[in-house]
Motif scaffolding. Structure first.
Motif, PDB file in Angstrom:
ATOM      1  N   TRP A  13       0.810  -1.212   0.000  1.00 51.83           N
ATOM      2  CA  TRP A  13       0.000   0.000   0.000  1.00 51.83           C
ATOM      3  C   TRP A  13       0.847   1.268   0.000  1.00 51.83           C
ATOM      4  N   TRP A  14       2.112   1.167   0.315  1.00 51.70           N
ATOM      5  CA  TRP A  14       2.971   2.348   0.325  1.00 51.70           C
ATOM      6  C   TRP A  14       3.200   2.904  -1.082  1.00 51.70           C
ATOM      7  N   VAL A  15       2.751   2.173  -2.092  1.00 48.16           N
ATOM      8  CA  VAL A  15       2.865   2.693  -3.452  1.00 48.16           C
ATOM      9  C   VAL A  15       2.042   3.968  -3.627  1.00 48.16           C
ATOM     10  N   LEU A  16       0.984   4.124  -2.851  1.00 46.26           N
ATOM     11  CA  LEU A  16       0.126   5.302  -2.997  1.00 46.26           C
ATOM     12  C   LEU A  16       0.831   6.583  -2.555  1.00 46.26           C
ATOM     13  N   PRO A  17       1.416   6.651  -1.357  1.00 43.53           N
ATOM     14  CA  PRO A  17       2.191   7.860  -1.038  1.00 43.53           C
ATOM     15  C   PRO A  17       3.436   8.011  -1.918  1.00 43.53           C
ATOM     16  N   ALA A  18       3.970   6.899  -2.406  1.00 45.91           N
ATOM     17  CA  ALA A  18       5.140   6.988  -3.288  1.00 45.91           C
ATOM     18  C   ALA A  18       4.811   7.735  -4.577  1.00 45.91           C
ATOM     19  N   LEU A  19       3.555   7.648  -5.012  1.00 45.48           N
ATOM     20  CA  LEU A  19       3.142   8.348  -6.229  1.00 45.48           C
ATOM     21  C   LEU A  19       3.336   9.853  -6.106  1.00 45.48           C
ATOM     22  N   ALA A  20       3.183  10.394  -4.907  1.00 39.08           N
ATOM     23  CA  ALA A  20       3.367  11.835  -4.714  1.00 39.08           C
ATOM     24  C   ALA A  20       4.816  12.235  -4.982  1.00 39.08           C
ATOM     25  N   ILE A  21       5.758  11.400  -4.573  1.00 40.60           N
ATOM     26  CA  ILE A  21       7.175  11.686  -4.841  1.00 40.60           C
ATOM     27  C   ILE A  21       7.453  11.604  -6.334  1.00 40.60           C
TER      28      ILE A  21
END
Length: 411
Positions: free
Chosen positions: A37-45
């Protein structure tokens, strides 16, 4: 000078088909295997890195409107060898991205023979380009609407029914930055509007000031919604194993009747994204021949054949996950050089402050060096081999030219 919302919408519509390709249809599977699920905040980077790089290429395109993309910008600002490294990174990233888009097409449209479907897409798209087909504003808008509507249906279906409990979760927060690098390639089609090809009308600065953030922001929201939907419906462990996440999410959500629509959207998005990727690679090869880094006798038809053969070879040699990783790494190296080049633009050539290029440079290097080791090693090897080959070709060409000049004097 003011510009109408219509001009901004048209510009964004031109860029969307180049962005909504392999990343949204296939990128979440390898990303979920690494970070869950950490892929979602990673998208912001990823989106922030893409935004900085888009600003840099737009500035340089305005300063050097007649050169061959990032390769030409770096050659003009930093010199010959950095430009050769830039070209190598760009070509590596483009050929790997071509493979990723084609394999995504095969997985969705021809699931029984994905390799054959991928190769057919490469050849067909190249023939369309050779025949003069172009994604005009009207065609691009139609493609964007089709893909966005289908993605909206996938998201709605994924949240409309409770998912089956997952057996486990994949990925950890430790891979957050690496996944941000992997998903960067999902935004990399922004050069469709920031660095138009020769003969295309450049977009006014006032339009790009708004269109670039809108394009990146809209793409980010689309990826965020689709990623949340497929992660909710499949769970990170099942998603990590899926060759076609959107299709499998629909099946899991008891919406298999919508699968043909996803196949249509994947086909349309695949052709549009691959068209841009092949044209972008051709542009860099053209710049190399014009500057003497490749043999000048290579004609556009021969360069097109090189692009097709290299893309087909990448399809055969790299599975989808590897192709996505190499595409991300090569593209990030490319933007590291282009951001470095943008840092030394004269102040009157800038649309955005220099600190944007500095941040883009730092993020490009950080994300590239955080990618999975296999993708990074392949990319570094490809970068070295490509740079060496370009340098050797240029040196041999120079020696032959010098030899021809000495021959009449010796008679």
């Amino acid at each position: 000078m003011t510009h109408t919302p219509r001009e901004i919408v048209t510009t964004v519509a031109l860029g969307l088909p180049a962005v909504l390709g392999a990343g949204v249809f296939a990128g979440f599977a390898p990303a979920a295997s690494l970070a869950g699920w950490w892929v979602l905040p990673a998208l912001a980077i990823s989106a922030l890195a893409a935004l900085c790089s888009a600003f840099s290429t737009a500035d340089q395109s305005r300063a050097y409107p007649d050169v061959g993309g990032g390769y030409g910008y770096v050659r003009a600002q930093l010199g010959v060898w950095p430009a050769r490294m830039t070209a190598s990174a760009h070509l590596l990233g483009r050929f790997a991205m071509a493979a990723a888009v084609a394999l995504m097409f095969g997985a969705y449209v021809v699931p029984g023979q994905p390799m054959a479907g991928a190769l057919i897409l490469v050849v067909t798209t190249a023939l369309l380009g050779a025949a003069g087909f172009r994604f005009t504003a009207g065609v691009s808008a139609l493609v964007s609407v089709v893909v966005l509507v289908v993605l909206g249906l996938v998201v709605a279906a994924s949240f409309s029914i409770a998912p089956v409990p997952s057996a486990g979760e994949a990925g950890t927060v430790n891979e957050l930055v690496g996944v941000a690098g992997l998903m960067f390639m999902a935004f990399a089609g922004f050069e469709r509007i920031t660095a138009p090809a020769r003969g295309e009308k450049p977009h006014p600065v006032a339009v790009l000031r708004v269109a670039i953030p809108v394009l990146i922001g809209l793409s980010f929201l689309v990826y965020l919604a689709v990623g949340a939907g497929v992660l909710r419906q499949l769970g990170s462990a099942r998603l990590a194993l899926s060759p076609a996440p959107l299709r499998d999410a629909l099946v899991a959500a008891d919406s298999a009747a919508l699968v043909p629509l996803v196949q249509i959207a994947a086909a349309v998005a695949g052709v549009a994204a691959l068209h841009f990727v092949l044209a972008s690679a051709h542009r860099t090869l053209t710049g190399l021949t014009e500057d003497g880094d490749l043999p000048t006798r290579l004609r556009p038809g021969a360069l097109s054949l090189v692009v097709v053969l290299a893309s087909a070879l990448a399809v055969v040699l790299m599975p989808l996950g590897t192709a996505l990783g190499v595409a991300a790494c090569g593209t990030l190296f490319y933007y590291a050089f282009t951001n470095a080049s943008a840092r030394v633009l004269l102040q009157n050539d800038r649309t955005w402050p220099m600190r944007t290029a500095c941040l883009g440079l730092g993020l490009s290097v950080l994300l590239a060096m955080s990618l999975p080791i296999p993708a990074m090693l392949i990319s570094i090897a490809g970068l070295g081999a490509g740079t060496g080959l370009i340098g050797l070709t240029s040196a041999l060409r120079g020696r032959r030219a010098a030899s021809r000049q000495r021959q009449p004097q010796g008679r």
